[in-house]
Motif scaffolding. Structure first.
Motif, PDB file in Angstrom:
ATOM      1  N   ASP A  30       9.459   2.327 -19.264  1.00  0.00           N
ATOM      2  CA  ASP A  30      10.346   3.473 -19.158  1.00  0.00           C
ATOM      3  C   ASP A  30       9.719   4.361 -18.091  1.00  0.00           C
ATOM      4  O   ASP A  30       8.917   3.884 -17.281  1.00  0.00           O
ATOM      5  CB  ASP A  30      10.552   4.172 -20.505  1.00  0.00           C
ATOM      6  CG  ASP A  30       9.280   4.779 -21.091  1.00  0.00           C
ATOM      7  OD1 ASP A  30       8.233   4.809 -20.412  1.00  0.00           O
ATOM      8  OD2 ASP A  30       9.328   5.230 -22.246  1.00  0.00           O
ATOM      9  N   ASN A  31      10.022   5.617 -18.080  1.00  0.00           N
ATOM     10  CA  ASN A  31       9.499   6.492 -17.022  1.00  0.00           C
ATOM     11  C   ASN A  31       7.983   6.589 -17.012  1.00  0.00           C
ATOM     12  O   ASN A  31       7.374   6.659 -15.956  1.00  0.00           O
ATOM     13  CB  ASN A  31      10.098   7.895 -17.155  1.00  0.00           C
ATOM     14  CG  ASN A  31      11.569   7.906 -16.836  1.00  0.00           C
ATOM     15  OD1 ASN A  31      12.053   7.072 -16.075  1.00  0.00           O
ATOM     16  ND2 ASN A  31      12.296   8.826 -17.435  1.00  0.00           N
ATOM     17  N   ALA A  32       7.360   6.567 -18.192  1.00  0.00           N
ATOM     18  CA  ALA A  32       5.921   6.826 -18.243  1.00  0.00           C
ATOM     19  C   ALA A  32       5.094   5.716 -18.877  1.00  0.00           C
ATOM     20  O   ALA A  32       3.877   5.729 -18.765  1.00  0.00           O
ATOM     21  CB  ALA A  32       5.680   8.124 -19.020  1.00  0.00           C
ATOM     22  N   ASN A  33       5.727   4.787 -19.563  1.00  0.00           N
ATOM     23  CA  ASN A  33       4.974   3.810 -20.348  1.00  0.00           C
ATOM     24  C   ASN A  33       5.336   2.373 -20.015  1.00  0.00           C
ATOM     25  O   ASN A  33       6.439   2.090 -19.563  1.00  0.00           O
ATOM     26  CB  ASN A  33       5.260   4.011 -21.843  1.00  0.00           C
ATOM     27  CG  ASN A  33       4.839   5.361 -22.339  1.00  0.00           C
ATOM     28  OD1 ASN A  33       3.693   5.741 -22.201  1.00  0.00           O
ATOM     29  ND2 ASN A  33       5.779   6.102 -22.915  1.00  0.00           N
ATOM     30  N   THR A  34       4.394   1.491 -20.297  1.00  0.00           N
ATOM     31  CA  THR A  34       4.651   0.056 -20.247  1.00  0.00           C
ATOM     32  C   THR A  34       4.537  -0.460 -21.670  1.00  0.00           C
ATOM     33  O   THR A  34       3.633  -0.080 -22.414  1.00  0.00           O
ATOM     34  CB  THR A  34       3.630  -0.657 -19.345  1.00  0.00           C
ATOM     35  OG1 THR A  34       3.739  -0.141 -18.020  1.00  0.00           O
ATOM     36  CG2 THR A  34       3.873  -2.156 -19.314  1.00  0.00           C
ATOM     37  N   LEU A  35       5.464  -1.321 -22.056  1.00  0.00           N
ATOM     38  CA  LEU A  35       5.462  -1.943 -23.368  1.00  0.00           C
ATOM     39  C   LEU A  35       5.462  -3.450 -23.163  1.00  0.00           C
ATOM     40  O   LEU A  35       6.150  -3.947 -22.276  1.00  0.00           O
ATOM     41  CB  LEU A  35       6.702  -1.517 -24.163  1.00  0.00           C
ATOM     42  CG  LEU A  35       6.801  -2.075 -25.577  1.00  0.00           C
ATOM     43  CD1 LEU A  35       7.254  -0.987 -26.539  1.00  0.00           C
ATOM     44  CD2 LEU A  35       7.774  -3.227 -25.633  1.00  0.00           C
ATOM     45  N   VAL A  36       4.676  -4.154 -23.975  1.00  0.00           N
ATOM     46  CA  VAL A  36       4.667  -5.611 -23.949  1.00  0.00           C
ATOM     47  C   VAL A  36       5.142  -6.078 -25.317  1.00  0.00           C
ATOM     48  O   VAL A  36       4.710  -5.575 -26.355  1.00  0.00           O
ATOM     49  CB  VAL A  36       3.272  -6.185 -23.650  1.00  0.00           C
ATOM     50  CG1 VAL A  36       3.302  -7.705 -23.676  1.00  0.00           C
ATOM     51  CG2 VAL A  36       2.780  -5.701 -22.309  1.00  0.00           C
ATOM     52  N   TYR A  37       6.035  -7.071 -25.292  1.00  0.00           N
ATOM     53  CA  TYR A  37       6.661  -7.610 -26.502  1.00  0.00           C
ATOM     54  C   TYR A  37       6.496  -9.122 -26.488  1.00  0.00           C
ATOM     55  O   TYR A  37       6.568  -9.749 -25.428  1.00  0.00           O
ATOM     56  CB  TYR A  37       8.144  -7.233 -26.486  1.00  0.00           C
ATOM     57  CG  TYR A  37       8.969  -7.800 -27.609  1.00  0.00           C
ATOM     58  CD1 TYR A  37       9.141  -7.089 -28.779  1.00  0.00           C
ATOM     59  CD2 TYR A  37       9.592  -9.046 -27.487  1.00  0.00           C
ATOM     60  CE1 TYR A  37       9.914  -7.599 -29.818  1.00  0.00           C
ATOM     61  CE2 TYR A  37      10.361  -9.557 -28.520  1.00  0.00           C
ATOM     62  CZ  TYR A  37      10.521  -8.829 -29.685  1.00  0.00           C
ATOM     63  OH  TYR A  37      11.282  -9.345 -30.701  1.00  0.00           O
ATOM     64  N   CYS A  38       6.280  -9.699 -27.658  1.00  0.00           N
ATOM     65  CA  CYS A  38       6.278 -11.163 -27.786  1.00  0.00           C
ATOM     66  C   CYS A  38       6.764 -11.545 -29.171  1.00  0.00           C
ATOM     67  O   CYS A  38       6.739 -10.727 -30.103  1.00  0.00           O
ATOM     68  CB  CYS A  38       4.906 -11.754 -27.478  1.00  0.00           C
ATOM     69  SG  CYS A  38       3.605 -11.324 -28.640  1.00  0.00           S
ATOM     70  N   GLU A  39       7.214 -12.776 -29.275  1.00  0.00           N
ATOM     71  CA  GLU A  39       7.738 -13.298 -30.532  1.00  0.00           C
ATOM     72  C   GLU A  39       7.063 -14.628 -30.839  1.00  0.00           C
ATOM     73  O   GLU A  39       6.667 -15.347 -29.926  1.00  0.00           O
ATOM     74  CB  GLU A  39       9.242 -13.551 -30.426  1.00  0.00           C
ATOM     75  CG  GLU A  39      10.057 -12.342 -30.112  1.00  0.00           C
ATOM     76  CD  GLU A  39      11.532 -12.647 -29.906  1.00  0.00           C
ATOM     77  OE1 GLU A  39      12.329 -11.733 -30.158  1.00  0.00           O
ATOM     78  OE2 GLU A  39      11.888 -13.771 -29.497  1.00  0.00           O
ATOM     79  N   GLY A  40       6.958 -14.930 -32.112  1.00  0.00           N
ATOM     80  CA  GLY A  40       6.407 -16.215 -32.506  1.00  0.00           C
ATOM     81  C   GLY A  40       5.938 -16.190 -33.938  1.00  0.00           C
ATOM     82  O   GLY A  40       6.080 -15.190 -34.639  1.00  0.00           O
ATOM     83  N   ASN A  41       5.374 -17.273 -34.377  1.00  0.00           N
ATOM     84  CA  ASN A  41       4.855 -17.366 -35.739  1.00  0.00           C
ATOM     85  C   ASN A  41       3.340 -17.426 -35.715  1.00  0.00           C
ATOM     86  O   ASN A  41       2.727 -18.321 -36.296  1.00  0.00           O
ATOM     87  CB  ASN A  41       5.463 -18.575 -36.457  1.00  0.00           C
ATOM     88  CG  ASN A  41       6.921 -18.337 -36.762  1.00  0.00           C
ATOM     89  OD1 ASN A  41       7.289 -17.269 -37.249  1.00  0.00           O
ATOM     90  ND2 ASN A  41       7.764 -19.298 -36.456  1.00  0.00           N
ATOM     91  N   PHE A  42       2.737 -16.476 -35.026  1.00  0.00           N
ATOM     92  CA  PHE A  42       1.283 -16.390 -34.943  1.00  0.00           C
ATOM     93  C   PHE A  42       0.743 -15.908 -36.283  1.00  0.00           C
ATOM     94  O   PHE A  42       1.386 -15.131 -36.974  1.00  0.00           O
ATOM     95  CB  PHE A  42       0.867 -15.427 -33.830  1.00  0.00           C
ATOM     96  CG  PHE A  42       1.647 -15.615 -32.553  1.00  0.00           C
ATOM     97  CD1 PHE A  42       1.556 -16.797 -31.834  1.00  0.00           C
ATOM     98  CD2 PHE A  42       2.481 -14.628 -32.085  1.00  0.00           C
ATOM     99  CE1 PHE A  42       2.289 -16.987 -30.670  1.00  0.00           C
ATOM    100  CE2 PHE A  42       3.211 -14.799 -30.915  1.00  0.00           C
ATOM    101  CZ  PHE A  42       3.106 -15.978 -30.204  1.00  0.00           C
ATOM    102  N   LYS A  43      -0.441 -16.337 -36.639  1.00  0.00           N
ATOM    103  CA  LYS A  43      -1.036 -15.965 -37.916  1.00  0.00           C
ATOM    104  C   LYS A  43      -1.460 -14.498 -37.957  1.00  0.00           C
ATOM    105  O   LYS A  43      -1.508 -13.889 -39.004  1.00  0.00           O
ATOM    106  CB  LYS A  43      -2.219 -16.862 -38.232  1.00  0.00           C
ATOM    107  CG  LYS A  43      -1.805 -18.307 -38.462  1.00  0.00           C
ATOM    108  CD  LYS A  43      -2.909 -19.085 -39.106  1.00  0.00           C
ATOM    109  CE  LYS A  43      -2.624 -20.550 -39.209  1.00  0.00           C
ATOM    110  NZ  LYS A  43      -1.462 -20.964 -39.900  1.00  0.00           N
ATOM    111  N   LYS A  44      -1.779 -13.927 -36.795  1.00  0.00           N
ATOM    112  CA  LYS A  44      -2.168 -12.508 -36.765  1.00  0.00           C
ATOM    113  C   LYS A  44      -1.602 -11.874 -35.504  1.00  0.00           C
ATOM    114  O   LYS A  44      -1.140 -12.556 -34.588  1.00  0.00           O
ATOM    115  CB  LYS A  44      -3.689 -12.356 -36.815  1.00  0.00           C
ATOM    116  CG  LYS A  44      -4.421 -12.978 -35.653  1.00  0.00           C
ATOM    117  CD  LYS A  44      -5.913 -12.757 -35.765  1.00  0.00           C
ATOM    118  CE  LYS A  44      -6.575 -13.272 -34.490  1.00  0.00           C
ATOM    119  NZ  LYS A  44      -7.789 -12.617 -34.159  1.00  0.00           N
TER     120      LYS A  44
END
Length: 167
Positions: A30-44
């Motif tokens: 967005d204007n000031a932030n970076t966000l990282v997203y991921c999906e999966g069935n990771f244990k943690k």
């Protein structure tokens, strides 16, 4: 399926794919932030300082380009089942809209703030949907001055543009 996200500086976060090459990361800002997203069935949680969710319902595929809107909705414990049911019913109202790419209803693993995430081909596609009869119908009961009893606080929107690899 689980979903994970974290915020930080782009310079710091862009190292993640090299550190964890088997995970498909989605970068957005967005204007000031970076966000990282991921999906999966990771244990943690794949992030040292991140948020974990369970995808209650999902449709479409998240793309590396587009516009993402996250409706952050704090929900009381006793209202979670009703809230989830209402959003499962509303999901179909958005899927046929021009520019729609994906929908995720994310239940927090800690805390009470759900995220209703939609991705659009462009910000204009989202705005067209927001001004449509379908949107008005889907949010009819949300037009009251007082939010539903299962909301702990007022919901708030965050929106992001995907960071494409060539940027």
């Amino acid at each position: 399926m689980n979903a994970y996200m974290t915020n930080g500086t782009y310079d710091f976060l862009q190292k993640l794919p090299a550190e964890q090459p088997s995970i498909d990361f989605f970068f957005m800002h967005d204007n000031a932030n970076t966000l990282v997203y991921c999906e999966g069935n990771f244990k943690k949680n794949v992030f040292a300082a991140g948020r974990s969710y369970e995808a209650v319902t999902a449709s479409g595929d998240l793309n590396k380009s587009g516009f993402v809107v996250m409706n952050n909705i704090p929900v009381s414990d006793d209202g979670k089942a009703l809230f989830e049911d209402k959003f499962k019913q509303r999901q179909q109202m958005v899927e046929s809209e021009p520019g729609f790419q994906c929908f995720r209803l994310l239940r927090p693993k800690k805390g009470n703030t759900y995220i209703v995430m939609t991705q659009w081909a462009s910000e204009a596609d989202f705005n067209n949907w927001k001004n449509s009869d379908q949107f008005k119908q889907a949010h009819k009961e949300g037009s009251d001055v007082k939010p539903p009893a299962y909301f702990l606080e007022r919901p708030f929107l965050t929106s992001y543009h995907m960071i494409e690899e060539n940027e």
